[in-house]
Design a protein around this motif. Structure first.
Motif, PDB file in Angstrom:
ATOM      1  N   LEU A  12      25.283 -25.818 -10.404  1.00  0.00           N
ATOM      2  CA  LEU A  12      26.477 -26.498  -9.949  1.00  0.00           C
ATOM      3  C   LEU A  12      26.196 -27.229  -8.637  1.00  0.00           C
ATOM      4  O   LEU A  12      25.337 -26.832  -7.861  1.00  0.00           O
ATOM      5  CB  LEU A  12      27.609 -25.485  -9.738  1.00  0.00           C
ATOM      6  CG  LEU A  12      28.073 -24.730 -10.978  1.00  0.00           C
ATOM      7  CD1 LEU A  12      29.120 -23.692 -10.587  1.00  0.00           C
ATOM      8  CD2 LEU A  12      28.648 -25.671 -12.015  1.00  0.00           C
ATOM      9  N   PRO A  13      26.942 -28.285  -8.340  1.00  0.00           N
ATOM     10  CA  PRO A  13      26.795 -28.952  -7.043  1.00  0.00           C
ATOM     11  C   PRO A  13      27.098 -27.970  -5.910  1.00  0.00           C
ATOM     12  O   PRO A  13      28.042 -27.187  -6.001  1.00  0.00           O
ATOM     13  CB  PRO A  13      27.846 -30.076  -7.105  1.00  0.00           C
ATOM     14  CG  PRO A  13      28.127 -30.266  -8.557  1.00  0.00           C
ATOM     15  CD  PRO A  13      27.939 -28.935  -9.202  1.00  0.00           C
ATOM     16  N   ALA A  14      26.305 -28.005  -4.865  1.00  0.00           N
ATOM     17  CA  ALA A  14      26.517 -27.101  -3.748  1.00  0.00           C
ATOM     18  C   ALA A  14      27.881 -27.390  -3.120  1.00  0.00           C
ATOM     19  O   ALA A  14      28.161 -28.521  -2.730  1.00  0.00           O
ATOM     20  CB  ALA A  14      25.420 -27.282  -2.706  1.00  0.00           C
ATOM     21  N   PRO A  15      28.761 -26.387  -3.013  1.00  0.00           N
ATOM     22  CA  PRO A  15      30.111 -26.632  -2.497  1.00  0.00           C
ATOM     23  C   PRO A  15      30.183 -26.560  -0.974  1.00  0.00           C
ATOM     24  O   PRO A  15      31.263 -26.654  -0.418  1.00  0.00           O
ATOM     25  CB  PRO A  15      30.920 -25.502  -3.127  1.00  0.00           C
ATOM     26  CG  PRO A  15      29.930 -24.376  -3.231  1.00  0.00           C
ATOM     27  CD  PRO A  15      28.583 -25.005  -3.482  1.00  0.00           C
ATOM     28  N   SER A 186      26.242 -18.542  -3.656  1.00  0.00           N
ATOM     29  CA  SER A 186      24.898 -19.051  -3.949  1.00  0.00           C
ATOM     30  C   SER A 186      24.445 -20.056  -2.904  1.00  0.00           C
ATOM     31  O   SER A 186      23.272 -20.094  -2.515  1.00  0.00           O
ATOM     32  CB  SER A 186      24.875 -19.707  -5.340  1.00  0.00           C
ATOM     33  OG  SER A 186      25.164 -18.776  -6.350  1.00  0.00           O
ATOM     34  N   ALA A 187      25.376 -20.888  -2.439  1.00  0.00           N
ATOM     35  CA  ALA A 187      25.029 -21.891  -1.432  1.00  0.00           C
ATOM     36  C   ALA A 187      24.816 -21.259  -0.058  1.00  0.00           C
ATOM     37  O   ALA A 187      23.880 -21.608   0.665  1.00  0.00           O
ATOM     38  CB  ALA A 187      26.131 -22.947  -1.370  1.00  0.00           C
ATOM     39  N   LEU A 188      25.669 -20.304   0.303  1.00  0.00           N
ATOM     40  CA  LEU A 188      25.609 -19.730   1.647  1.00  0.00           C
ATOM     41  C   LEU A 188      24.410 -18.826   1.860  1.00  0.00           C
ATOM     42  O   LEU A 188      23.909 -18.690   2.978  1.00  0.00           O
ATOM     43  CB  LEU A 188      26.896 -18.949   1.931  1.00  0.00           C
ATOM     44  CG  LEU A 188      28.156 -19.785   2.140  1.00  0.00           C
ATOM     45  CD1 LEU A 188      29.371 -18.875   2.220  1.00  0.00           C
ATOM     46  CD2 LEU A 188      28.042 -20.633   3.409  1.00  0.00           C
ATOM     47  N   VAL A 189      23.911 -18.167   0.811  1.00  0.00           N
ATOM     48  CA  VAL A 189      22.825 -17.198   0.979  1.00  0.00           C
ATOM     49  C   VAL A 189      21.485 -17.876   1.257  1.00  0.00           C
ATOM     50  O   VAL A 189      20.539 -17.228   1.721  1.00  0.00           O
ATOM     51  CB  VAL A 189      22.730 -16.284  -0.265  1.00  0.00           C
ATOM     52  CG1 VAL A 189      22.069 -17.023  -1.442  1.00  0.00           C
ATOM     53  CG2 VAL A 189      21.974 -14.995   0.062  1.00  0.00           C
ATOM     54  N   LYS A 190      21.409 -19.132   0.991  1.00  0.00           N
ATOM     55  CA  LYS A 190      20.139 -19.838   1.201  1.00  0.00           C
ATOM     56  C   LYS A 190      19.843 -19.943   2.699  1.00  0.00           C
ATOM     57  O   LYS A 190      20.712 -20.272   3.486  1.00  0.00           O
ATOM     58  CB  LYS A 190      20.182 -21.225   0.563  1.00  0.00           C
ATOM     59  CG  LYS A 190      20.367 -21.179  -0.952  1.00  0.00           C
ATOM     60  CD  LYS A 190      20.279 -22.549  -1.574  1.00  0.00           C
ATOM     61  CE  LYS A 190      20.552 -22.482  -3.076  1.00  0.00           C
ATOM     62  NZ  LYS A 190      19.659 -21.537  -3.765  1.00  0.00           N
ATOM     63  N   GLY A 191      18.603 -19.626   3.046  1.00  0.00           N
ATOM     64  CA  GLY A 191      18.218 -19.679   4.449  1.00  0.00           C
ATOM     65  C   GLY A 191      17.573 -18.387   4.890  1.00  0.00           C
ATOM     66  O   GLY A 191      17.073 -17.608   4.061  1.00  0.00           O
ATOM     67  N   GLN A 192      17.570 -18.146   6.166  1.00  0.00           N
ATOM     68  CA  GLN A 192      16.891 -16.980   6.713  1.00  0.00           C
ATOM     69  C   GLN A 192      17.606 -15.680   6.336  1.00  0.00           C
ATOM     70  O   GLN A 192      18.820 -15.640   6.228  1.00  0.00           O
ATOM     71  CB  GLN A 192      16.810 -17.089   8.235  1.00  0.00           C
ATOM     72  CG  GLN A 192      15.934 -18.226   8.744  1.00  0.00           C
ATOM     73  CD  GLN A 192      15.859 -18.238  10.260  1.00  0.00           C
ATOM     74  OE1 GLN A 192      16.729 -17.719  10.944  1.00  0.00           O
ATOM     75  NE2 GLN A 192      14.789 -18.839  10.782  1.00  0.00           N
ATOM     76  N   ARG A 193      16.799 -14.648   6.109  1.00  0.00           N
ATOM     77  CA  ARG A 193      17.277 -13.277   5.943  1.00  0.00           C
ATOM     78  C   ARG A 193      18.422 -13.170   4.929  1.00  0.00           C
ATOM     79  O   ARG A 193      19.533 -12.737   5.251  1.00  0.00           O
ATOM     80  CB  ARG A 193      17.718 -12.723   7.302  1.00  0.00           C
ATOM     81  CG  ARG A 193      16.602 -12.721   8.342  1.00  0.00           C
ATOM     82  CD  ARG A 193      17.156 -12.535   9.736  1.00  0.00           C
ATOM     83  NE  ARG A 193      17.946 -11.313   9.860  1.00  0.00           N
ATOM     84  CZ  ARG A 193      18.787 -11.070  10.875  1.00  0.00           C
ATOM     85  NH1 ARG A 193      18.917 -11.964  11.848  1.00  0.00           N
ATOM     86  NH2 ARG A 193      19.465  -9.943  10.934  1.00  0.00           N
ATOM     87  N   PRO A 194      18.180 -13.550   3.699  1.00  0.00           N
ATOM     88  CA  PRO A 194      19.268 -13.525   2.713  1.00  0.00           C
ATOM     89  C   PRO A 194      19.865 -12.137   2.505  1.00  0.00           C
ATOM     90  O   PRO A 194      21.073 -12.009   2.297  1.00  0.00           O
ATOM     91  CB  PRO A 194      18.603 -14.048   1.433  1.00  0.00           C
ATOM     92  CG  PRO A 194      17.134 -13.888   1.654  1.00  0.00           C
ATOM     93  CD  PRO A 194      16.926 -14.054   3.117  1.00  0.00           C
ATOM     94  N   GLY A 195      19.034 -11.097   2.562  1.00  0.00           N
ATOM     95  CA  GLY A 195      19.560  -9.753   2.402  1.00  0.00           C
ATOM     96  C   GLY A 195      20.509  -9.366   3.518  1.00  0.00           C
ATOM     97  O   GLY A 195      21.582  -8.789   3.282  1.00  0.00           O
TER      98      GLY A 195
END
Length: 396
Positions: A12-15, A186-195
């Motif tokens: 899906l397009p990143a919201p 899904s969009a917000l978790v991308k980046g540093q330290r996903p856990g």
């Protein structure tokens, strides 16, 4: 076994715009570093221990889970130890936590991890989804926290935070709403330290962005919260309408013999699936003791005589208002098997302690022992009913 088809929102397009992502991701991580609770599963990198915590935390409060998690890990310290343990031992270790299908799935999944992955949990949400008991949330939580994968999660806390931040409409369970929440996660978790970011979302929902009386003045992402700006924090998400618990009445056979009681193990599916109990049948609120005894006799495939009735035990479950009616019975034929149960067993109270038994059934057993049915000075049955044999079940 082939991996399940992925159903996440990656296509899906990143919201979330890059600016909005930066305004949420960094501040939430910084807030988490300063304010996270010191929970024991946050002090380990062991994927098995993290997985266990996520399973136990489903439908159960943190304060309740901590001692269970510690005892369970001490008893089954590795995936291989869990996989090789008898299911009865696993259910016994789970006693009191409820939702016992979690324990059965945990055991089955551990066995598959040993058989298919050499005793090591797979590191991706896609592979984790192929294991019993792994839904989208659990797979994302374990993959992100234990292995650092940019895998999203949405539970009740996360859904509430995202609904308020982005003014997501719709009732819990609505298909479009759920798709939107997973796309946002899904969009917000991308980046540093996903856990850590996923844990920050959950922690924020549990301690600040609460269902009632949210602490908006302490919120690190308040400036970007649409619900806060519009004065809709108390409206989002709307409360899920819950059906009233269904009344359920069970008659239990209290059958003492030579210092033991008869116990039965239920089928794996359904209420209290796979657990041990004093043999039980469903009855109606106005079912007489004599009729209930006949139903128990049919279920056990052995003639029974009703000697009297003991207490009724009440338990409030999530979806049921449960009443357990304790009927003291006896019979000339002592059964050792029944088509209605996986197993029958005559046990002393000490031997019964090792059986996987629900809290409701444990309370019933405590009440039975309090009446001194195996000897002692406790109160007798409340009333004596004329004994008569129940009809023998046909074809059993």
């Amino acid at each position: 076994m082939s991996p399940r088809k992925r159903t996440d929102s990656a296509a899906l397009p990143a919201p979330v715009s890059p600016e909005r992502h930066a305004a949420i991701h960094g501040p939430l991580l910084s807030w988490y570093d300063r304010n996270k609770r010191d929970l024991p599963w946050r002090r380990t990198r062991d994927p098995y221990a993290i997985w266990l915590s996520e399973v136990m935390l489903q439908q159960t409060q943190v304060s309740t889970v901590i001692p269970y998690w510690e005892r369970f890990l001490a008893r089954f310290p590795t995936v291989k130890a869990l996989a090789s343990a008898p299911l009865d031992d696993v259910l016994s270790g789970w006693k009191g936590l409820g939702y016992y299908s979690r324990a059965r799935n945990l055991h089955r999944a551990a066995q598959e991890v040993v058989e298919r992955f050499g005793g090591k949990l797979p590191s991706t949400a896609e592979e984790l989804l192929t294991l019993p008991g792994f839904g989208r949330y659990t797979a994302g939580a374990v993959a992100s926290i234990a292995f650092g994968e940019e895998a999203p999660i949405v539970d009740g806390n996360v859904a509430r935070v995202l609904s308020r931040l982005f003014e997501v409409e719709g009732l819990p369970g609505d298909r479009d709403r759920e798709a939107t929440l997973w796309a946002l996660a899904s969009a917000l978790v991308k980046g540093q330290r996903p856990g850590d970011f996923n844990q920050a979302l959950m922690e924020h929902g549990a301690t600040v962005c609460r269902p009632e009386s949210p602490l908006c003045l302490l919120c690190p992402v308040r400036d970007g919260c649409i619900a806060f700006k519009k004065g809709r924090v108390d409206e989002l998400p709307p409360a899920k309408v819950r059906a009233a618990p269904r009344k359920l009445f069970l008659a239990l056979a209290v059958w003492p013999h030579a210092g033991t009681l008869l116990f039965a193990r239920r089928a794996d599916k359904g209420l209290f699936g796979g657990l041990w109990e004093l043999p039980a049948v469903e009855v109606e609120e106005d079912t007489s003791e004599a009729e209930a005894t006949e139903r128990l006799a049919t279920t056990l495939g052995a003639p029974l005589t009703l000697e009297g009735t003991l207490d009724s035990v009440r338990r409030q479950l999530t979806h049921r208002d449960l009443t357990l009616r304790l009927l003291r019975v006896t019979g000339d034929k002592r059964p050792t098997k029944s088509a209605a149960f996986q197993d029958l067993r005559w046990c002393t109270p000490q031997e019964a302690e090792a059986l996987g038994m629900s809290t409701a059934m444990q309370r019933a057993l405590d009440a039975v022992l309090g009446h001194g049915v195996l000897g002692g000075d406790a109160a007798p049955a409340k009333k004596k009913t004329a004994s008569r044999p129940a009809r023998k079940a046909a074809g059993r």
